[in-house]
Enzyme design. Structure first.
Site, PDB file in Angstrom:
ATOM      1  CB  SER A  27     -16.941 -11.379  -8.270  1.00 36.10           C
ATOM      2  OG  SER A  27     -16.048 -12.015  -9.163  1.00 36.10           O
ATOM      3  CB  THR A  74     -12.251 -13.500  -4.377  1.00 37.10           C
ATOM      4  OG1 THR A  74     -11.720 -12.178  -4.253  1.00 37.10           O
ATOM      5  CG2 THR A  74     -13.740 -13.477  -4.089  1.00 37.10           C
ATOM      6  CE  LYS A  78      -7.629 -13.538  -3.935  1.00 37.20           C
ATOM      7  NZ  LYS A  78      -6.796 -12.626  -4.727  1.00 37.20           N
ATOM      8  CG  ASN A  99      -6.333 -16.783  -7.977  1.00 37.37           C
ATOM      9  OD1 ASN A  99      -5.663 -17.765  -8.257  1.00 37.37           O
ATOM     10  ND2 ASN A  99      -6.555 -15.805  -8.836  1.00 37.37           N
ATOM     11  N   GLY A 138       3.973  -1.368  -2.379  1.00 41.48           N
ATOM     12  CA  GLY A 138       2.926  -2.042  -1.617  1.00 41.48           C
ATOM     13  C   GLY A 138       3.368  -3.425  -1.185  1.00 41.48           C
ATOM     14  NE  ARG A 163       0.215   3.013   5.137  1.00 36.84           N
ATOM     15  CZ  ARG A 163      -1.106   3.126   5.004  1.00 36.84           C
ATOM     16  NH1 ARG A 163      -1.650   4.324   4.849  1.00 36.84           N
ATOM     17  NH2 ARG A 163      -1.883   2.071   5.022  1.00 36.84           N
ATOM     18  CE  LYS A 167       0.583  -5.313   5.000  1.00 42.03           C
ATOM     19  NZ  LYS A 167      -0.617  -4.451   4.820  1.00 42.03           N
ATOM     20  CB  THR A 204      -0.146   1.279  -2.820  1.00 44.33           C
ATOM     21  OG1 THR A 204      -0.371   2.310  -3.794  1.00 44.33           O
ATOM     22  CG2 THR A 204       1.345   1.064  -2.625  1.00 44.33           C
ATOM     23  CE1 TYR A 236      -9.009  -4.587 -12.016  1.00 42.96           C
ATOM     24  CE2 TYR A 236     -11.107  -3.664 -12.700  1.00 42.96           C
ATOM     25  CZ  TYR A 236     -10.385  -4.605 -11.994  1.00 42.96           C
ATOM     26  OH  TYR A 236     -11.042  -5.553 -11.258  1.00 42.96           O
TER      27      TYR A 236
HETATM   28  P1  ATR Z   1      -4.487  -5.667  -2.074  1.00 43.63           P
HETATM   29  O1  ATR Z   1      -4.969  -7.000  -1.596  1.00 43.63           O
HETATM   30  O2  ATR Z   1      -5.332  -5.077  -3.189  1.00 43.63           O
HETATM   31  O3  ATR Z   1      -3.037  -5.666  -2.406  1.00 43.63           O
HETATM   32  P2  ATR Z   1      -4.176  -4.592   0.586  1.00 43.63           P
HETATM   33  O4  ATR Z   1      -3.750  -5.945   1.028  1.00 43.63           O
HETATM   34  O5  ATR Z   1      -5.172  -3.869   1.406  1.00 43.63           O
HETATM   35  O6  ATR Z   1      -4.760  -4.633  -0.887  1.00 43.63           O
HETATM   36  O7  ATR Z   1      -2.867  -3.691   0.408  1.00 43.63           O
HETATM   37  C1  ATR Z   1      -2.937  -2.337   0.201  1.00 43.63           C
HETATM   38  C2  ATR Z   1      -1.517  -1.780   0.038  1.00 43.63           C
HETATM   39  O8  ATR Z   1      -1.641  -0.366  -0.203  1.00 43.63           O
HETATM   40  C3  ATR Z   1      -0.655  -1.944   1.268  1.00 43.63           C
HETATM   41  O9  ATR Z   1       0.684  -2.142   0.851  1.00 43.63           O
HETATM   42  C4  ATR Z   1      -0.820  -0.594   1.961  1.00 43.63           C
HETATM   43  O10 ATR Z   1       0.271  -0.230   2.801  1.00 43.63           O
HETATM   44  P3  ATR Z   1       0.334  -0.752   4.345  1.00 43.63           P
HETATM   45  O11 ATR Z   1       0.833  -2.162   4.260  1.00 43.63           O
HETATM   46  O12 ATR Z   1       1.273   0.161   5.002  1.00 43.63           O
HETATM   47  O13 ATR Z   1      -1.067  -0.644   4.868  1.00 43.63           O
HETATM   48  C5  ATR Z   1      -0.856   0.339   0.775  1.00 43.63           C
HETATM   49  N1  ATR Z   1      -1.494   1.615   1.085  1.00 43.63           N
HETATM   50  C6  ATR Z   1      -2.816   1.844   1.240  1.00 43.63           C
HETATM   51  N2  ATR Z   1      -3.040   3.145   1.505  1.00 43.63           N
HETATM   52  C7  ATR Z   1      -1.838   3.768   1.515  1.00 43.63           C
HETATM   53  C8  ATR Z   1      -1.405   5.106   1.726  1.00 43.63           C
HETATM   54  N3  ATR Z   1      -2.278   6.096   1.984  1.00 43.63           N
HETATM   55  N4  ATR Z   1      -0.085   5.361   1.669  1.00 43.63           N
HETATM   56  C9  ATR Z   1       0.813   4.372   1.412  1.00 43.63           C
HETATM   57  N5  ATR Z   1       0.458   3.074   1.207  1.00 43.63           N
HETATM   58  C10 ATR Z   1      -0.841   2.786   1.254  1.00 43.63           C
END
Ligand code: ATR
Length: 299
Positions: A27, A74, A78, A99, A138, A163, A167, A204, A236
């Site tokens: 962190s 974190t 959360k 958070n 995402g 994707r 969700k 994403t 970032y």
């Molecule tokens: P965070 O907490 O940082 O938002 P997360 O909860 O793991 O991370 O979410 C990752 C996001 O990136 C999700 O929306 C994921 O899509 P899915 O819900 O379908 O898993 C998306 N993501 C990760 N890899 C991907 C890929 N190769 N193509 C498209 N979407 C992707």
């Protein structure tokens, strides 16, 4: 005894703040908050705590007994931490994740300063999201925060592209329990079919880590075709993702997620200490820490 071994900066009057997560060693929050304390000459110290999921209830109870004034929360706590709180702020409730915890005599109150952090980032950039059309890519934790921000700040329309469509649908339904914002959900491969949007927000992980060569928007003409004004990427590391690079090459303004990281911490400080942090402090903090971060990350 030599004077230079005396450390009087932590003393009997020091206020303790901290972060709970598991793991927590990666962190950046302790560095941000201890830098704020140094800048403002505040007698506070911010430390990491690493309770396991099965230890969370005792951790919150123990922190309360010790009257720890403020905590960040974190991954993976959360969502689960919410059941140990006295109250939860509406914006945090709308996405079911907090958070930041603030000590009150009746128990901790939960907030989600990621939502405030992204709002401050856009405001600072000079972008007003009210009445704007927003594309959010995402549907994970970061997307939840950005969607709640756009809904609570009265965006005109939100598209959530993911994707896994279910969700995105769940996120829409949760947000619409609290805000009557017009939200459409779609598959992330179908973004070419939407109307014009003012801002694109990438939440994403495409562009990060082993996906650093990927982008959620393959069509390089997308930005011009949809009349996009700003592309914001929650990532970032790298500092400029492929998405931001291509948007910039198309002549569109871009912003990475470092501001959101700094402003969520500033928002937590404002909640804990009931006072606004001035622009000079937040700008200095951002500039100093971005140089430090970039100097220490393996981009
Ligand atoms: P965070 O907490 O940082 O938002 P997360 O909860 O793991 O991370 O979410 C990752 C996001 O990136 C999700 O929306 C994921 O899509 P899915 O819900 O379908 O898993 C998306 N993501 C990760 N890899 C991907 C890929 N190769 N193509 C498209 N979407 C992707």
């Amino acid at each position: 005894m030599e004077n230079n071994i005396i450390n009087a900066s932590v003393n009997g009057k020091t206020t303790v703040l901290g972060i709970i997560g598991c793991p927590v060693t990666h962190s950046f929050s302790p560095i941000i908050h201890n830098t704020i304390a140094n800048m403002n000459k505040e007698n506070t110290v911010y430390v990491p705590f690493e309770p396991k999921p099965e230890e969370l209830s005792e951790a919150v109870e123990g922190a309360f007994a010790l009257k720890i004034k403020g905590l960040n929360v974190t991954v993976p706590h959360k969502v689960n931490v919410m059941k140990y709180l006295y109250d939860v702020d509406k914006k945090a409730l709308s996405i079911g994740a907090v958070n930041t915890l603030k000590y009150t005599e009746k128990g901790y109150v939960g907030y989600n300063t990621d939502i405030i952090g992204v709002k401050y980032s856009l405001e600072k950039y000079g972008f007003d999201i009210k009445n704007k059309k927003v594309l959010i890519l995402g549907a994970g934790g970061a997307s939840n925060a950005c969607t709640a921000m756009a809904a609570s700040e009265e965006a005109k329309k939100i598209y959530i592209a993911n994707r896994t469509l279910s969700k995105a649908q769940n996120l829409k339904e949760n947000i619409n329990k609290y805000y009557d914002t017009d939200i459409d959900v779609l598959n992330i491969s179908d973004t070419d079919n939407i109307d014009n949007v003012d801002i694109v927000i990438n939440c994403t992980t495409m562009g990060f880590g082993d996906k650093k060569d990927q982008t959620p928007i393959e069509n390089k003409n997308f930005f011009k075709e949809k009349n996009v004004q700003l592309v914001f990427d929650a990532i970032y590391t790298p500092w400029e993702t492929r998405l931001l690079k291509e948007a910039s090459q198309a002549g569109v303004n871009t912003l990475n997620g470092f501001d959101m990281l700094i402003y969520q911490a500033i928002a937590a400080q404002e909640i804990w200490f009931d006072k606004k942090i001035d622009t000079f402090t937040s700008d200095t903090l951002k500039n100093t820490l971005s140089q430090y971060y970039r100097g220490n990350s393996n981009e």
